[in-house]
Motif scaffolding. Structure first.
Motif, PDB file in Angstrom:
ATOM      1  N   MET A 158      68.941 -19.226 -27.126  1.00  0.00           N
ATOM      2  CA  MET A 158      68.312 -18.637 -28.299  1.00  0.00           C
ATOM      3  C   MET A 158      69.359 -17.845 -29.074  1.00  0.00           C
ATOM      4  N   SER A 159      69.389 -18.010 -30.363  1.00  0.00           N
ATOM      5  CA  SER A 159      70.376 -17.326 -31.187  1.00  0.00           C
ATOM      6  C   SER A 159      70.107 -15.834 -31.195  1.00  0.00           C
ATOM      7  N   SER A 160      71.207 -15.069 -31.156  1.00  0.00           N
ATOM      8  CA  SER A 160      71.095 -13.616 -31.234  1.00  0.00           C
ATOM      9  C   SER A 160      71.401 -13.117 -32.635  1.00  0.00           C
ATOM     10  N   LYS A 161      71.512 -14.041 -33.599  1.00  0.00           N
ATOM     11  CA  LYS A 161      71.818 -13.660 -34.975  1.00  0.00           C
ATOM     12  C   LYS A 161      70.751 -12.710 -35.507  1.00  0.00           C
ATOM     13  N   ARG A 162      71.199 -11.728 -36.277  1.00  0.00           N
ATOM     14  CA  ARG A 162      70.282 -10.729 -36.803  1.00  0.00           C
ATOM     15  C   ARG A 162      69.284 -11.364 -37.758  1.00  0.00           C
ATOM     16  N   ILE A 163      68.016 -11.005 -37.597  1.00  0.00           N
ATOM     17  CA  ILE A 163      66.941 -11.490 -38.467  1.00  0.00           C
ATOM     18  C   ILE A 163      66.633 -10.386 -39.468  1.00  0.00           C
ATOM     19  N   MET A 164      66.813 -10.686 -40.749  1.00  0.00           N
ATOM     20  CA  MET A 164      66.658  -9.641 -41.766  1.00  0.00           C
ATOM     21  C   MET A 164      65.244  -9.085 -41.810  1.00  0.00           C
ATOM     22  N   ASP A 165      64.240  -9.939 -41.631  1.00  0.00           N
ATOM     23  CA  ASP A 165      62.857  -9.443 -41.653  1.00  0.00           C
ATOM     24  C   ASP A 165      62.586  -8.496 -40.490  1.00  0.00           C
ATOM     25  N   ILE A 166      63.255  -8.703 -39.361  1.00  0.00           N
ATOM     26  CA  ILE A 166      63.125  -7.771 -38.234  1.00  0.00           C
ATOM     27  C   ILE A 166      63.710  -6.421 -38.609  1.00  0.00           C
ATOM     28  N   GLU A 167      64.843  -6.426 -39.305  1.00  0.00           N
ATOM     29  CA  GLU A 167      65.433  -5.166 -39.761  1.00  0.00           C
ATOM     30  C   GLU A 167      64.518  -4.459 -40.753  1.00  0.00           C
ATOM     31  N   VAL A 168      63.861  -5.238 -41.609  1.00  0.00           N
ATOM     32  CA  VAL A 168      62.900  -4.658 -42.550  1.00  0.00           C
ATOM     33  C   VAL A 168      61.755  -3.996 -41.790  1.00  0.00           C
ATOM     34  N   LEU A 169      61.261  -4.655 -40.757  1.00  0.00           N
ATOM     35  CA  LEU A 169      60.173  -4.073 -39.962  1.00  0.00           C
ATOM     36  C   LEU A 169      60.629  -2.818 -39.239  1.00  0.00           C
ATOM     37  N   ARG A 170      61.862  -2.815 -38.741  1.00  0.00           N
ATOM     38  CA  ARG A 170      62.389  -1.598 -38.110  1.00  0.00           C
ATOM     39  C   ARG A 170      62.403  -0.443 -39.117  1.00  0.00           C
ATOM     40  N   ALA A 171      62.828  -0.750 -40.339  1.00  0.00           N
ATOM     41  CA  ALA A 171      62.877   0.287 -41.373  1.00  0.00           C
ATOM     42  C   ALA A 171      61.489   0.826 -41.668  1.00  0.00           C
ATOM     43  N   ILE A 172      60.508  -0.056 -41.796  1.00  0.00           N
ATOM     44  CA  ILE A 172      59.136   0.367 -42.088  1.00  0.00           C
ATOM     45  C   ILE A 172      58.602   1.215 -40.938  1.00  0.00           C
ATOM     46  N   ALA A 173      58.895   0.800 -39.713  1.00  0.00           N
ATOM     47  CA  ALA A 173      58.411   1.536 -38.545  1.00  0.00           C
ATOM     48  C   ALA A 173      58.963   2.957 -38.525  1.00  0.00           C
ATOM     49  N   VAL A 174      60.273   3.103 -38.746  1.00  0.00           N
ATOM     50  CA  VAL A 174      60.865   4.443 -38.660  1.00  0.00           C
ATOM     51  C   VAL A 174      60.478   5.297 -39.860  1.00  0.00           C
ATOM     52  N   LEU A 175      60.326   4.695 -41.035  1.00  0.00           N
ATOM     53  CA  LEU A 175      59.885   5.469 -42.199  1.00  0.00           C
ATOM     54  C   LEU A 175      58.460   5.974 -42.001  1.00  0.00           C
ATOM     55  N   GLY A 176      57.629   5.151 -41.369  1.00  0.00           N
ATOM     56  CA  GLY A 176      56.265   5.585 -41.078  1.00  0.00           C
ATOM     57  C   GLY A 176      56.239   6.774 -40.140  1.00  0.00           C
ATOM     58  N   VAL A 177      57.074   6.727 -39.110  1.00  0.00           N
ATOM     59  CA  VAL A 177      57.140   7.837 -38.153  1.00  0.00           C
ATOM     60  C   VAL A 177      57.664   9.102 -38.839  1.00  0.00           C
ATOM     61  N   LEU A 178      58.684   8.944 -39.694  1.00  0.00           N
ATOM     62  CA  LEU A 178      59.215  10.091 -40.430  1.00  0.00           C
ATOM     63  C   LEU A 178      58.134  10.748 -41.282  1.00  0.00           C
ATOM     64  N   PHE A 179      57.363   9.939 -41.971  1.00  0.00           N
ATOM     65  CA  PHE A 179      56.304  10.482 -42.815  1.00  0.00           C
ATOM     66  C   PHE A 179      55.232  11.167 -41.975  1.00  0.00           C
ATOM     67  N   HIS A 180      54.871  10.565 -40.862  1.00  0.00           N
ATOM     68  CA  HIS A 180      53.823  11.119 -40.003  1.00  0.00           C
ATOM     69  C   HIS A 180      54.201  12.501 -39.482  1.00  0.00           C
ATOM     70  N   HIS A 181      55.482  12.713 -39.200  1.00  0.00           N
ATOM     71  CA  HIS A 181      55.928  13.977 -38.614  1.00  0.00           C
ATOM     72  C   HIS A 181      56.284  15.050 -39.634  1.00  0.00           C
ATOM     73  N   LEU A 182      56.129  14.745 -40.933  1.00  0.00           N
ATOM     74  CA  LEU A 182      56.389  15.782 -41.934  1.00  0.00           C
ATOM     75  C   LEU A 182      55.504  16.999 -41.681  1.00  0.00           C
ATOM     76  N   GLN A 183      54.190  16.743 -41.527  1.00  0.00           N
ATOM     77  CA  GLN A 183      53.256  17.825 -41.258  1.00  0.00           C
ATOM     78  C   GLN A 183      53.342  18.210 -39.787  1.00  0.00           C
ATOM     79  N   GLY A 184      53.707  19.431 -39.539  1.00  0.00           N
ATOM     80  CA  GLY A 184      53.810  19.911 -38.164  1.00  0.00           C
ATOM     81  C   GLY A 184      55.235  20.072 -37.687  1.00  0.00           C
ATOM     82  N   SER A 185      56.158  19.276 -38.226  1.00  0.00           N
ATOM     83  CA  SER A 185      57.556  19.403 -37.819  1.00  0.00           C
ATOM     84  C   SER A 185      58.410  19.966 -38.947  1.00  0.00           C
ATOM     85  N   LEU A 186      58.350  19.330 -40.129  1.00  0.00           N
ATOM     86  CA  LEU A 186      59.079  19.888 -41.270  1.00  0.00           C
ATOM     87  C   LEU A 186      58.284  21.017 -41.918  1.00  0.00           C
TER      88      LEU A 186
END
Length: 384
Positions: free
Chosen positions: A1-29
Motif C-alpha cells: 500500500m502506498s504511503s504517499k501523503r493524501i491531501m484530503d487526509i491532511e485537510v481532515l486533520r486540519a479541520i479536526a484540530v481547528l475544531g478542537v481549538l475552537f472548542h477549547h476557547l471557552q474555559g481555556s483561553l
C-alpha cells in the motif's frame, strides 16, 4: 500500500484540530463567559475533531502496517516489523509530547501568578499520567471530581498510544478474523451507553479507520468510488454538511445521546472514506487546500501546543492588568488573534526543530537495525 501523503487526509486533520481549538476557547483561553461563544456552543460544538483524528489514525496506520505484518513469514520477522513500527511511532510522537508536558510543568511553577496553569500537585500527577500513557484513565477518574491539570488533552494521545501498542498484537491474535473482531468492537460500542470510562477508551472510530484501510486494498473499494463528488465543490459541500451535523450532535440539543459517539464515529469514517480515494474530493487543489494541508501537517504540534498557548496568553493578560498596562482583556477577537499567532509560531518551531528531526532519527534507527539484521543473515548464509 502506498504511503504517499493524501491531501484530503491532511485537510481532515486540519479541520479536526481547528475544531478542537475552537472548542477549547471557552474555559481555556477565556475563563469568563463570552456570549458569542455561548450562543455558538448552544447549536454547534466541534469537539468531535478528536473522533475524526481517531478515524484518520486508524486508516493511516493500518494501510501500511497490516500489509507489512501480513507479509511476514516467521514470528521473528513479525517481531522485527512490530518493533520497527513501535520505534517509528515513539520517535514521531513522544519527543514533542514530553517536551510540552515539561514546559507546562515549568510554567505551572515559574509563570503561574494568575493560577491559569492550575495547581502544582495536579500538574505533577497529570505529567506522570501523560508520560506513562494512562492519561485517559486519569481523565475519566477526574471527570467533574477533581482538577486534572493543564495537560488534559493528553487523554486522547494516551488512547492512541495504547492502540499503537496493542494493534500489532491484535493482528497476530485474530489473523483472518481481524475484520470480524473490529466489526464486533464497533457494534458493541455503538449500542453501549458511554460512561466517562467508556468515553476515554472509545475505539470505534479507530476500528472503523482500520476497516477502511483494509477495504481500500480490495477491488471493491474502487467500485464504490463516489464519482459524483467530481462535480465542482460537491465534496466540499458534503464536508460542510457532515461537519455541521456532527457539531449539532455534539450539543445537548441532540436528544439521542446514547448514540452520539457512535454516530460521530460513523460520520468521521464517512469523511475518511471519501478522502481515501486521493482525488481531492473534499477540497480541490489550490491555495485553500495548501493552507489546510499546512495546518494538517502541523496538527499534532498544534494539538499539543494550543492549551499551553491559551493559558500563557491568560497569564500575560493578568500580568499586564496587574501592572496597569494596556491589555487585550475585554477584546475577545484581539485575544484570539494573539493566541492563534502564538500557536502558529510555536507549532512551526516544534515541527522544524522537534518533530521532523526526531522522525528522521527514528527512520534512521529502523534502517540501521534492518541493515544490521541483513548483514548478520548474510554472514550466517556465507558461513554455511
Amino acid at each position: 500500500m502506498s504511503s504517499k501523503r493524501i491531501m484530503d487526509i491532511e485537510v481532515l486533520r486540519a479541520i479536526a484540530v481547528l475544531g478542537v481549538l475552537f472548542h477549547h476557547l471557552q474555559g481555556s483561553l477565556f475563563n469568563d463567559t463570552v456570549p458569542l461563544l455561548e450562543k455558538i456552543h448552544g447549536w454547534a460544538q466541534p469537539w468531535w475533531g478528536v473522533d475524526l483524528f481517531f478515524a484518520i489514525s486508524g486508516f493511516v496506520i493500518a494501510r501500511s502496517l497490516i500489509p507489512a505484518l501480513q507479509g511476514c513469514e516467521t514470528r521473528l520477522e513479525y517481531w522485527h516489523q512490530t518493533r520497527n513500527f513501535w520505534l517509528r511511532r515513539a520517535f514521531r510522537l513522544l519527543p514533542s509530547a514530553w517536551l510540552w508536558l515539561a514546559l507546562m510543568l515549568l510554567a505551572c511553577v515559574f509563570f503561574n501568578r494568575s493560577g491559569a496553569f492550575g495547581s502544582l500537585y495536579a500538574n505533577l500527577q497529570a505529567t506522570l499520567a501523560g508520560v506513562l500513557q494512562y492519561a485517559n484513565f486519569r481523565f475519566a477518574d477526574s471527570f467533574f471530581h477533581y482538577e486534572y491539570g493543564s495537560s488534559f488533552v493528553y487523554w486522547s494521545l494516551s488512547l492512541e498510544e495504547q492502540f499503537y501498542l496493542l494493534f500489532p498484537l491484535l493482528i497476530l491474535l485474530c489473523r483472518k478474523h481481524l475484520v470480524w473482531a473490529l466489526l464486533a468492537l464497533v457494534a458493541v460500542q455503538i449500542f453501549t451507553l458511554r460512561t466517562p470510562l467508556l468515553m476515554v477508551v472509545r475505539t470505534d472510530a479507530l476500528a472503523l479507520g482500520v476497516l477502511l484501510a483494509m477495504w481500500s486494498a480490495r477491488p471493491g473499494h474502487q467500485r464504490w468510488q463516489p464519482t459524483f463528488l467530481r462535480l465542482p465543490w460537491a465534496g466540499s459541500a458534503v464536508l460542510v454538511v457532515v461537519g455541521l451535523l456532527m457539531s449539532f450532535m455534539a450539543t445537548d440539543r441532540f436528544t439521542l445521546t446514547s448514540y452520539r459517539i457512535g454516530s460521530i464515529a460513523l460520520l468521521s469514517a464517512l469523511l475518511v472514506w471519501i478522502a481515501s480515494y486521493n482525488r481531492d474530493y473534499l477540497l480541490p487543489a489550490g491555495g485553500l487546500q495548501r493552507l489546510m494541508a499546512w495546518i494538517g501537517s502541523r496538527s499534532y504540534g498544534i494539538y499539543l501546543i494550543h492549551i499551553p498557548a491559551y493559558l500563557l496568553v491568560r497569564e500575560l493578560i493578568f500580568r499586564l492588568q496587574a501592572a496597569g498596562l494596556p491589555s487585550p482583556a475585554g477584546h475577545p477577537m484581539v485575544t484570539v488573534i494573539i493566541a492563534l499567532g502564538l500557536i502558529v509560531l510555536l507549532s512551526e518551531l516544534n515541527y522544524r526543530l522537534i518533530e521532523m528531526p526526531m522522525r528522521n532519527r527514528g527512520a534512521d534507527l529502523v534502517a540501521r537495525l534492518g541493515a544490521s539484521r541483513a548483514a548478520v543473515s548474510s554472514s550466517g548464509a556465507t558461513s554455511c
